[in-house]
Design an enzyme around this catalytic site. Structure first.
Site, PDB file in Angstrom:
ATOM      1  N   GLY A  65       0.870  -1.135   0.251  1.00 54.31           N
ATOM      2  CA  GLY A  65       0.049   0.403  -0.160  1.00 54.31           C
ATOM      3  C   GLY A  65       0.854   1.096   0.321  1.00 54.31           C
ATOM      4  O   GLY A  65       2.144   1.197  -0.027  1.00 54.31           O
ATOM      5  N   ASN A  66       0.661   2.328   0.123  1.00 52.17           N
ATOM      6  CA  ASN A  66       0.728   3.244   0.329  1.00 52.17           C
ATOM      7  C   ASN A  66       0.217   4.451   1.888  1.00 52.17           C
ATOM      8  O   ASN A  66      -0.357   4.408   1.787  1.00 52.17           O
ATOM      9  CB  ASN A  66       1.152   4.257  -1.478  1.00 52.17           C
ATOM     10  CG  ASN A  66      -0.618   4.605  -1.579  1.00 52.17           C
ATOM     11  OD1 ASN A  66      -0.909   5.155  -0.774  1.00 52.17           O
ATOM     12  ND2 ASN A  66      -0.782   3.878  -2.442  1.00 52.17           N
ATOM     13  N   ARG A  67       1.132   5.684   1.347  1.00 46.95           N
ATOM     14  CA  ARG A  67       0.790   6.473   2.607  1.00 46.95           C
ATOM     15  C   ARG A  67      -0.127   7.824   2.458  1.00 46.95           C
ATOM     16  O   ARG A  67      -0.200   8.252   2.978  1.00 46.95           O
ATOM     17  CB  ARG A  67       1.850   6.607   3.450  1.00 46.95           C
ATOM     18  CG  ARG A  67       2.787   5.924   3.966  1.00 46.95           C
ATOM     19  CD  ARG A  67       4.107   6.706   4.470  1.00 46.95           C
ATOM     20  NE  ARG A  67       3.995   7.664   5.229  1.00 46.95           N
ATOM     21  CZ  ARG A  67       4.731   8.878   4.894  1.00 46.95           C
ATOM     22  NH1 ARG A  67       5.592   9.119   4.363  1.00 46.95           N
ATOM     23  NH2 ARG A  67       4.761  10.021   5.710  1.00 46.95           N
ATOM     24  N   ALA A  90      -4.309   7.840  -4.900  1.00 45.32           N
ATOM     25  CA  ALA A  90      -2.945   7.136  -5.070  1.00 45.32           C
ATOM     26  C   ALA A  90      -2.843   5.639  -5.377  1.00 45.32           C
ATOM     27  O   ALA A  90      -2.815   4.485  -4.807  1.00 45.32           O
ATOM     28  CB  ALA A  90      -2.210   7.746  -4.016  1.00 45.32           C
TER      29      ALA A  90
END
Ligand code: CTP
Ligand code: CA
Length: 229
Positions: A33-35, A100
């Site tokens: 995943g991403n932030r 995102a």
């Protein structure tokens, strides 16, 4: 027509906003995943409601309450996000991709938890590229007159400055507007404020001074409204 959101210049319009960061499952307990916090997309949705729009907010793993007056569709992976965006954009006047999406997903999803080996070794994970949703909706437009907006966080590198890379990305994606955050000085992720440049496919450049995500949202909607037929 801008700022305070008292002008109902999006009345009668349907807008779609994506927010958050997608997750790609690796096994039943793990993901890539991403932030991305989703705050910019949520601010865009709230600003659009204030200006009279009907808003569909597609939220990927966002830990924020649903904004009032917004239809929220929750998704997990980039494939889920693509499905939700494609079905919501059919009748939309504008689409803003503030999410995102994970660029890659594991080639294989293990249906059992991946265990560690006693010899200290680690597994190799092969990835494959996810579909580019923004490029797809821009190049195969459901409605020719819809205004499509992308986001990009850039640092600049050996091949070009932040604006060079952003111009190239705008052209590659085929969208109408690209909101560019210069993240070379540190992360914007999770912060409440923002600073940006809004580039238009028509060559326009709008510098947005440091301010709230709400203020940036209204400036983005100003640019969208100016392009709605
Ligand atoms: N985007 C998308 N689908 C993807 C990846 C990105 O729709 N699979 C959208 C994002 O929501 C954003 C824009 O494309 O609006 C730019 O995202 P970015 O990650 O900067 O672009 P990429 O083409 O993935 O390029 P990079 O290699 O710089 O990550
Ligand atoms: Ca990316």
């Amino acid at each position: 027509a801008s700022a305070a959101g008292t002008v109902h210049d999006l009345a009668g319009r349907h807008v779609v906003v994506s927010a958050g960061g997608t997750r790609e499952r690796l096994d039943p307990v793990r993901f890539l995943g991403n932030r991305s916090s989703g705050r910019q997309g949520y601010a865009l949705a709230r600003a659009a409601v204030a200006r009279g729009a009907e808003v569909t907010l597609i939220a990927a793993n966002v830990d924020l309450p649903d904004p009032a007056g917004v239809k929220v569709v929750r998704v997990e992976s980039t494939a889920d996000l693509r499905d939700a965006v494609l079905s919501a954009t059919a009748g939309a006047d504008a689409v803003v991709m503030a999410a995102a999406p994970a660029d890659f997903r594991p080639t294989e999803l293990s249906d059992v938890k991946i265990k560690k080996a006693d010899d200290g070794s680690a597994p190799s994970i092969t990835l494959q590229q996810n579909p580019d949703i923004l490029k797809e909706i821009s190049t195969h437009r459901a409605r020719a007159e819809a205004v499509i907006v992308g986001f990009a966080a850039e640092t600049g590198d050996a091949t070009g400055s932040v604006l060079d890379l952003a111009r190239a990305k705008l052209a590659r994606k085929g969208c109408d507007l690209l909101v560019v955050n210069d993240v070379s000085g540190g992360a914007v992720f999770g912060s409440t404020d923002n600073e940006a440049v809004i580039l238009g496919a028509d060559g326009s450049v709008v510098d947005v001074p440091h301010g709230t995500k709400s203020a940036l949202s209204h400036l983005i909607w100003d640019q969208v409204v100016a392009r709605l037929s």
